[in-house]
Write a protein that holds these residues in place. Sequence first.
Motif, mmCIF file in Angstrom:
data_model
loop_
_atom_site.group_PDB
_atom_site.id
_atom_site.type_symbol
_atom_site.label_atom_id
_atom_site.label_comp_id
_atom_site.label_asym_id
_atom_site.label_seq_id
_atom_site.Cartn_x
_atom_site.Cartn_y
_atom_site.Cartn_z
ATOM 1 N N GLU A 77 2.351 8.412 -8.991
ATOM 2 C CA GLU A 77 0.963 7.993 -8.809
ATOM 3 C C GLU A 77 0.594 6.861 -9.769
ATOM 4 O O GLU A 77 -0.133 5.931 -9.402
ATOM 5 C CB GLU A 77 0.036 9.191 -9.005
ATOM 6 C CG GLU A 77 0.144 10.229 -7.893
ATOM 7 C CD GLU A 77 -0.759 11.423 -8.135
ATOM 8 O OE1 GLU A 77 -1.366 11.480 -9.233
ATOM 9 O OE2 GLU A 77 -0.862 12.288 -7.248
ATOM 10 N N ASN B 119 1.870 10.363 -0.034
ATOM 11 C CA ASN B 119 1.637 11.579 0.756
ATOM 12 C C ASN B 119 2.956 12.188 1.219
ATOM 13 O O ASN B 119 3.140 13.414 1.197
ATOM 14 C CB ASN B 119 0.751 11.263 1.958
ATOM 15 C CG ASN B 119 -0.666 10.893 1.552
ATOM 16 O OD1 ASN B 119 -1.138 11.293 0.483
ATOM 17 N ND2 ASN B 119 -1.342 10.129 2.384
ATOM 18 N N ARG C 17 0.846 -1.757 5.131
ATOM 19 C CA ARG C 17 1.119 -0.351 4.879
ATOM 20 C C ARG C 17 2.582 -0.196 4.479
ATOM 21 O O ARG C 17 3.469 -0.805 5.049
ATOM 22 C CB ARG C 17 0.815 0.476 6.120
ATOM 23 C CG ARG C 17 -0.647 0.396 6.525
ATOM 24 C CD ARG C 17 -0.857 1.030 7.881
ATOM 25 N NE ARG C 17 -0.609 2.460 7.842
ATOM 26 C CZ ARG C 17 -1.528 3.362 7.512
ATOM 27 N NH1 ARG C 17 -2.737 2.963 7.195
ATOM 28 N NH2 ARG C 17 -1.244 4.651 7.508
ATOM 29 N N ASN D 208 0.861 -1.177 0.000
ATOM 30 C CA ASN D 208 0.000 0.000 0.000
ATOM 31 C C ASN D 208 0.903 1.233 0.000
ATOM 32 O O ASN D 208 1.628 1.477 0.957
ATOM 33 C CB ASN D 208 -0.902 -0.010 1.239
ATOM 34 C CG ASN D 208 -1.944 1.095 1.194
ATOM 35 O OD1 ASN D 208 -1.720 2.146 0.600
ATOM 36 N ND2 ASN D 208 -3.078 0.865 1.814
ATOM 37 N N TYR D 209 0.845 2.025 -1.082
ATOM 38 C CA TYR D 209 1.751 3.159 -1.252
ATOM 39 C C TYR D 209 1.119 4.492 -0.847
ATOM 40 O O TYR D 209 1.667 5.550 -1.154
ATOM 41 C CB TYR D 209 2.194 3.254 -2.717
ATOM 42 C CG TYR D 209 3.010 2.079 -3.186
ATOM 43 C CD1 TYR D 209 4.385 2.059 -3.024
ATOM 44 C CD2 TYR D 209 2.398 0.985 -3.780
ATOM 45 C CE1 TYR D 209 5.139 0.984 -3.448
ATOM 46 C CE2 TYR D 209 3.141 -0.103 -4.205
ATOM 47 C CZ TYR D 209 4.511 -0.095 -4.039
ATOM 48 O OH TYR D 209 5.250 -1.168 -4.453
ATOM 49 N N THR D 210 -0.014 4.470 -0.181
ATOM 50 C CA THR D 210 -0.714 5.709 0.149
ATOM 51 C C THR D 210 0.153 6.635 0.996
ATOM 52 O O THR D 210 0.317 7.823 0.678
ATOM 53 C CB THR D 210 -2.021 5.395 0.890
ATOM 54 O OG1 THR D 210 -2.825 4.537 0.082
ATOM 55 C CG2 THR D 210 -2.781 6.679 1.189
ATOM 56 N N ASP D 211 0.711 6.116 2.070
ATOM 57 C CA ASP D 211 1.537 6.944 2.949
ATOM 58 C C ASP D 211 2.801 7.418 2.233
ATOM 59 O O ASP D 211 3.262 8.546 2.448
ATOM 60 C CB ASP D 211 1.908 6.161 4.208
ATOM 61 C CG ASP D 211 0.690 5.897 5.077
ATOM 62 O OD1 ASP D 211 -0.267 6.681 4.999
ATOM 63 O OD2 ASP D 211 0.696 4.905 5.823
ATOM 64 N N ALA E 252 2.186 3.721 -8.483
ATOM 65 C CA ALA E 252 1.538 3.225 -7.266
ATOM 66 C C ALA E 252 0.281 2.424 -7.577
ATOM 67 O O ALA E 252 -0.157 1.605 -6.754
ATOM 68 C CB ALA E 252 1.199 4.389 -6.341
ATOM 69 N N GLN E 253 -0.312 2.650 -8.743
ATOM 70 C CA GLN E 253 -1.515 1.910 -9.121
ATOM 71 C C GLN E 253 -1.205 0.489 -9.574
ATOM 72 O O GLN E 253 -2.097 -0.358 -9.617
ATOM 73 C CB GLN E 253 -2.252 2.658 -10.244
ATOM 74 C CG GLN E 253 -2.720 4.051 -9.860
ATOM 75 C CD GLN E 253 -3.678 4.034 -8.688
ATOM 76 O OE1 GLN E 253 -4.514 3.126 -8.576
ATOM 77 N NE2 GLN E 253 -3.573 5.023 -7.815
#
Length: 245
Positions: A142, A112, A219, A106-109, A145-146
Amino acid sequence: MKGLILGSVLVLVMVWLVWRDQKKQRPSRSRKKVQGALQDFLPMDSFREDGTLEVEGKFRRILRVGDINLFALSMQDILRLRETFKQTLQRMENPFQISVQARRANYTDYLNYAKEVVQETINDVNNEAFSAFSEHLLEHLEQEAQKPRTDRENLLVMSVLPKVGGESEEVQLERLHNEERIMVEGLSDMGIRYELLRPHQVVEAIQNFWHRQRAITQRYRDALERGMHAPRVTGTDDIPEEERG
């Protein structure tokens, strides 16, 4: 005729009164909420507070270990690692299992964090060309990351069996902790990172192994904290001991 009807009514009333009294005397059945145990969905017999498991009569302990970049080591270091690992195996009394697990990243953090750093740099540089380049860089991150990616971790599963003739649980647990101590000493001598899993991490590891289609999403910052994606030096024969692994 009227007497017969009246008698029937009286009998019915008496039966109803007796039934009502018996119902009041019965203990009420209150529905209690029963919380599911780990054994209901994971193949384990018992689970102790220190993370020790009992599976099919065996006590087990789990260690998470880091990687070895052989391309960054000299032949002398590789031979030393092999000899140390061989000596560690000779000291252990029971076989152990090596489990390599992969989890969806999970690359969300991470995204950000990258956006914050890029924006701070844009404000400091204050250059149009650099700002345009930074926007393209974030778009590229981005898009990357998908894409489906996984993070990998290595687990060492140590276990002991009761000896012939019977053996108490205390003695079995003592032998298990001794096996763990030998393995930890060997990993330290080889300069390999290791981590004693906390109880909830043990459960996550087993759940990820037995229910892979419902594996817990990891994460990305957790992977960074464990050093799984830390930069590695390649092409050199001399690496400080603390940077190996």
